[in-house]
Write a protein that holds these residues in place. Structure first.
Motif, PDB file in Angstrom:
ATOM      1  N   PRO A 210       0.827  -1.204   0.000  1.00 44.44           N
ATOM      2  CA  PRO A 210       0.000   0.000   0.000  1.00 44.44           C
ATOM      3  C   PRO A 210       0.863   1.257   0.000  1.00 44.44           C
ATOM      4  CG  PRO A 210      -0.273  -1.262   2.048  1.00 44.44           C
ATOM      5  CD  PRO A 210       0.672  -2.017   1.192  1.00 44.44           C
ATOM      6  N   PRO A 211       0.604   2.202  -0.905  1.00 45.82           N
ATOM      7  CA  PRO A 211       1.404   3.429  -0.942  1.00 45.82           C
ATOM      8  C   PRO A 211       1.020   4.358   0.215  1.00 45.82           C
ATOM      9  CG  PRO A 211      -0.363   3.536  -2.549  1.00 45.82           C
ATOM     10  CD  PRO A 211      -0.425   2.171  -1.947  1.00 45.82           C
ATOM     11  N   PRO A 212       1.918   5.244   0.615  1.00 45.08           N
ATOM     12  CA  PRO A 212       1.597   6.203   1.679  1.00 45.08           C
ATOM     13  C   PRO A 212       0.385   7.057   1.277  1.00 45.08           C
ATOM     14  CG  PRO A 212       3.950   6.229   1.173  1.00 45.08           C
ATOM     15  CD  PRO A 212       3.300   5.396   0.121  1.00 45.08           C
ATOM     16  N   GLY A 213      -0.597   7.109   2.164  1.00 42.53           N
ATOM     17  CA  GLY A 213      -1.780   7.921   1.891  1.00 42.53           C
ATOM     18  C   GLY A 213      -2.766   7.290   0.929  1.00 42.53           C
ATOM     19  N   GLY A 214      -2.473   6.068   0.466  1.00 41.67           N
ATOM     20  CA  GLY A 214      -3.376   5.407  -0.473  1.00 41.67           C
ATOM     21  C   GLY A 214      -4.388   4.532   0.245  1.00 41.67           C
ATOM     22  N   ALA A 215      -5.119   3.738  -0.535  1.00 40.58           N
ATOM     23  CA  ALA A 215      -6.121   2.819   0.012  1.00 40.58           C
ATOM     24  C   ALA A 215      -5.598   1.392  -0.128  1.00 40.58           C
ATOM     25  CB  ALA A 215      -7.435   2.981  -0.738  1.00 40.58           C
ATOM     26  N   SER A 216      -6.213   0.482   0.608  1.00 39.64           N
ATOM     27  CA  SER A 216      -5.711  -0.889   0.571  1.00 39.64           C
ATOM     28  C   SER A 216      -6.810  -1.882   0.894  1.00 39.64           C
ATOM     29  CB  SER A 216      -4.557  -1.055   1.571  1.00 39.64           C
ATOM     30  OG  SER A 216      -5.008  -0.815   2.891  1.00 39.64           O
ATOM     31  N   LEU A 217      -6.529  -3.141   0.564  1.00 35.82           N
ATOM     32  CA  LEU A 217      -7.417  -4.263   0.865  1.00 35.82           C
ATOM     33  C   LEU A 217      -6.536  -5.398   1.355  1.00 35.82           C
ATOM     34  CD1 LEU A 217     -10.480  -5.306   0.457  1.00 35.82           C
ATOM     35  CD2 LEU A 217      -9.511  -6.530  -1.492  1.00 35.82           C
ATOM     36  N   ALA A 218      -6.738  -5.805   2.606  1.00 34.33           N
ATOM     37  CA  ALA A 218      -5.928  -6.867   3.201  1.00 34.33           C
ATOM     38  C   ALA A 218      -6.678  -8.187   3.131  1.00 34.33           C
ATOM     39  CB  ALA A 218      -5.610  -6.521   4.652  1.00 34.33           C
TER      40      ALA A 218
ATOM     41  N   GLY B 263      -2.685  -2.488  -2.550  1.00 33.10           N
ATOM     42  CA  GLY B 263      -2.844  -1.059  -2.341  1.00 33.10           C
ATOM     43  C   GLY B 263      -2.831  -0.296  -3.645  1.00 33.10           C
ATOM     44  N   TRP B 264      -3.340   0.943  -3.616  1.00 38.57           N
ATOM     45  CA  TRP B 264      -3.398   1.792  -4.802  1.00 38.57           C
ATOM     46  C   TRP B 264      -3.430   3.253  -4.360  1.00 38.57           C
ATOM     47  CZ3 TRP B 264      -6.934  -1.797  -3.235  1.00 38.57           C
ATOM     48  CH2 TRP B 264      -8.097  -1.311  -2.631  1.00 38.57           C
ATOM     49  N   ASP B 265      -3.000   4.137  -5.241  1.00 33.91           N
ATOM     50  CA  ASP B 265      -3.063   5.566  -4.954  1.00 33.91           C
ATOM     51  C   ASP B 265      -4.515   6.035  -5.000  1.00 33.91           C
ATOM     52  OD1 ASP B 265      -0.286   6.012  -4.688  1.00 33.91           O
ATOM     53  OD2 ASP B 265      -0.071   5.986  -6.877  1.00 33.91           O
ATOM     54  N   ALA B 266      -4.835   6.969  -4.139  1.00 30.66           N
ATOM     55  CA  ALA B 266      -6.221   7.441  -4.047  1.00 30.66           C
ATOM     56  C   ALA B 266      -6.736   7.966  -5.383  1.00 30.66           C
ATOM     57  CB  ALA B 266      -6.322   8.521  -2.965  1.00 30.66           C
ATOM     58  N   GLN B 267      -5.874   8.640  -6.154  1.00 32.59           N
ATOM     59  CA  GLN B 267      -6.342   9.221  -7.421  1.00 32.59           C
ATOM     60  C   GLN B 267      -6.629   8.179  -8.492  1.00 32.59           C
ATOM     61  OE1 GLN B 267      -3.304   9.794  -6.111  1.00 32.59           O
ATOM     62  NE2 GLN B 267      -1.686   9.815  -7.691  1.00 32.59           N
ATOM     63  N   ASP B 268      -6.207   6.926  -8.255  1.00 29.44           N
ATOM     64  CA  ASP B 268      -6.476   5.865  -9.225  1.00 29.44           C
ATOM     65  C   ASP B 268      -7.817   5.172  -9.000  1.00 29.44           C
ATOM     66  OD1 ASP B 268      -4.126   6.208 -10.664  1.00 29.44           O
ATOM     67  OD2 ASP B 268      -2.978   4.916  -9.315  1.00 29.44           O
ATOM     68  N   ALA B 269      -8.521   5.542  -7.945  1.00 22.40           N
ATOM     69  CA  ALA B 269      -9.839   4.964  -7.673  1.00 22.40           C
ATOM     70  C   ALA B 269     -10.904   5.799  -8.381  1.00 22.40           C
ATOM     71  CB  ALA B 269     -10.101   4.924  -6.177  1.00 22.40           C
ATOM     72  N   HIS B 270     -11.659   5.169  -9.268  1.00 20.97           N
ATOM     73  CA  HIS B 270     -12.715   5.857 -10.020  1.00 20.97           C
ATOM     74  C   HIS B 270     -14.055   5.597  -9.348  1.00 20.97           C
ATOM     75  CE1 HIS B 270     -15.097   7.374 -13.295  1.00 20.97           C
ATOM     76  NE2 HIS B 270     -15.682   6.197 -13.469  1.00 20.97           N
ATOM     77  N   PRO B 271     -14.713   6.627  -8.779  1.00 22.96           N
ATOM     78  CA  PRO B 271     -15.977   6.410  -8.061  1.00 22.96           C
ATOM     79  C   PRO B 271     -17.071   5.895  -8.994  1.00 22.96           C
ATOM     80  CG  PRO B 271     -15.065   8.596  -7.610  1.00 22.96           C
ATOM     81  CD  PRO B 271     -14.299   8.033  -8.759  1.00 22.96           C
ATOM     82  N   LEU B 272     -17.892   4.997  -8.481  1.00 18.72           N
ATOM     83  CA  LEU B 272     -19.040   4.469  -9.208  1.00 18.72           C
ATOM     84  C   LEU B 272     -20.309   4.779  -8.455  1.00 18.72           C
ATOM     85  CD1 LEU B 272     -17.629   0.904 -10.025  1.00 18.72           C
ATOM     86  CD2 LEU B 272     -17.817   2.813 -11.643  1.00 18.72           C
ATOM     87  N   SER B 273     -21.386   5.016  -9.183  1.00 19.96           N
ATOM     88  CA  SER B 273     -22.681   5.238  -8.545  1.00 19.96           C
ATOM     89  C   SER B 273     -23.074   3.991  -7.768  1.00 19.96           C
ATOM     90  CB  SER B 273     -23.726   5.562  -9.603  1.00 19.96           C
ATOM     91  OG  SER B 273     -25.014   5.411  -9.081  1.00 19.96           O
ATOM     92  N   PRO B 274     -23.681   4.127  -6.579  1.00 24.40           N
ATOM     93  CA  PRO B 274     -24.095   2.946  -5.805  1.00 24.40           C
ATOM     94  C   PRO B 274     -25.054   2.052  -6.580  1.00 24.40           C
ATOM     95  CG  PRO B 274     -24.248   4.948  -4.487  1.00 24.40           C
ATOM     96  CD  PRO B 274     -23.956   5.386  -5.872  1.00 24.40           C
ATOM     97  N   ASN B 275     -25.824   2.635  -7.524  1.00 21.85           N
ATOM     98  CA  ASN B 275     -26.803   1.853  -8.269  1.00 21.85           C
ATOM     99  C   ASN B 275     -26.309   1.426  -9.633  1.00 21.85           C
ATOM    100  OD1 ASN B 275     -28.741   2.254  -6.187  1.00 21.85           O
ATOM    101  ND2 ASN B 275     -29.129   4.312  -6.989  1.00 21.85           N
ATOM    102  N   ALA B 276     -25.049   1.813  -9.968  1.00 20.08           N
ATOM    103  CA  ALA B 276     -24.548   1.540 -11.335  1.00 20.08           C
ATOM    104  C   ALA B 276     -23.997   0.131 -11.437  1.00 20.08           C
ATOM    105  CB  ALA B 276     -23.484   2.536 -11.703  1.00 20.08           C
TER     106      ALA B 276
END
Length: 329
Positions: A260-268, A316-329
């Protein structure tokens, strides 16, 4: 610029079930390569056949170069269609197969054969003029079928899964050939495929369909960078679709790493699979809540710190690489 092909609220119903194509509207720019893609039963082939005039339109209108062709027969539309089966006449030579459309239009023998020879050269089969279809490889048969469709100089060429019967190496070669011809001739190609890689490689505009509707229509890079929904992200491939406390989002697998990069998101979680793919290694991690995510890592990076199935790991991934999706999409 006026689009070459415009669909306005086009619907197709077969019997009393759900619509196979459900009120779609689409404008395809002149001189572009457009791919219709989606899973089986999504409506892409029905859409192509309605543009060709081989299926009637239940509702809506189809315009070609600004002219409403909804009720016109195929021969009056200015389109040509290349079928998945190629449909070559087995008793005619390659040259005669290509010339057949001109023969049906009453073009004299000398002229039609001369023009057929020109189109044989265009598809790089000038030496195969006297061969019967049975004496040609699959890729050569496809080139003959392509030349036969092009010789009538259509405004729009329609292709129904033209590469599906070819082996992977030949498929790549024919992709290059199709794109070259489309550029050189400057006409609109509409190509139905279920192959995401094929659509990405060929199209100026990709149209992803789902359950008879258009899920997203955009240049392929835009679809890959910014999928409009979880369905598009999953179908187009190369993305993780995850539900985390911040919401639902897509992140590309090639932007996901094992640290996981500093300040990024992660999944363990735990490594569920490791798949060697030559230049890259695919690592799948399953979280305790059942979600899975994967990273596509350069071969050298993976082998500098390898992991094995069953081991604990964190993606892990950088926060700017996460593309938000609509909850219903």
């Amino acid at each position: 610029m006026r689009p070459d092909v415009e669909l306005i609220g086009v619907t197709k119903r077969y019997g009393h079930g759900p619509a196979a194509v459900d009120g779609i509207s689409l404008a395809i720019p002149a001189g572009s390569y457009c791919c219709l893609l989606g899973p089986s039963g999504c409506g892409k082939t029905s859409t192509l056949r309605m543009i060709a005039g081989h299926e009637t339109v239940s509702e809506g209108d189809i315009l070609l170069s600004g002219r409403n062709v909804t009720l016109l027969p195929p021969a009056a539309r200015g389109t040509a269609m290349m079928f998945q089966s190629y449909a070559l006449f087995p008793h005619l030579t390659a040259l005669e197969n290509i010339a057949f459309g001109l023969r049906m239009r009453g073009v004299g023998k000398a002229e039609r054969l001369a023009r057929a020879a020109e189109f044989l050269r265009l598809v790089q089969l000038g030496a195969m003029a006297d061969r019967l279809p049975a004496q040609l490889s699959g890729g050569q048969q496809q080139r003959v079928a392509l030349a036969r469709a092009l010789i009538t100089r259509p405004k729009v060429l329609l292709l129904d899964e033209p590469l599906s019967a070819l082996d992977p190496f030949l498929r790549t070669q024919m992709r290059e050939e199709l794109k070259r011809l489309q550029r050189e001739l400057g006409i609109t190609f509409i190509h139905v495929t279920h192959g995401q890689e094929e659509a990405m490689a060929l199209s100026d505009m990709a149209v992803v369909m789902d359950q008879g509707r258009i899920a997203q229509a955009a240049p392929p890079r835009e679809i890959f960078e910014k999928p409009a929904s979880a369905f598009v992200a999953r179908f187009i491939g190369g993305h993780n679709v995850l539900e985390l406390p911040g919401g639902r989002f897509a992140v590309r697998t090639d932007r996901t790493r094992l640290a996981p990069p500093p300040g990024g998101a992660s999944l363990a979680g735990q490594v569920a699979a490791v798949e060697y793919q030559g230049a890259a290694v695919r690592v799948v991690v399953r979280a305790p809540d059942g979600q899975t995510a994967e990273a596509l890592l350069p071969d050298g990076l993976f082998h500098a710190a390898p992991v094995a199935p069953g081991e604990a790991a964190t993606l892990g991934w950088d926060a700017q690489d996460a593309h938000p999706l609509s909850p219903n999409a």
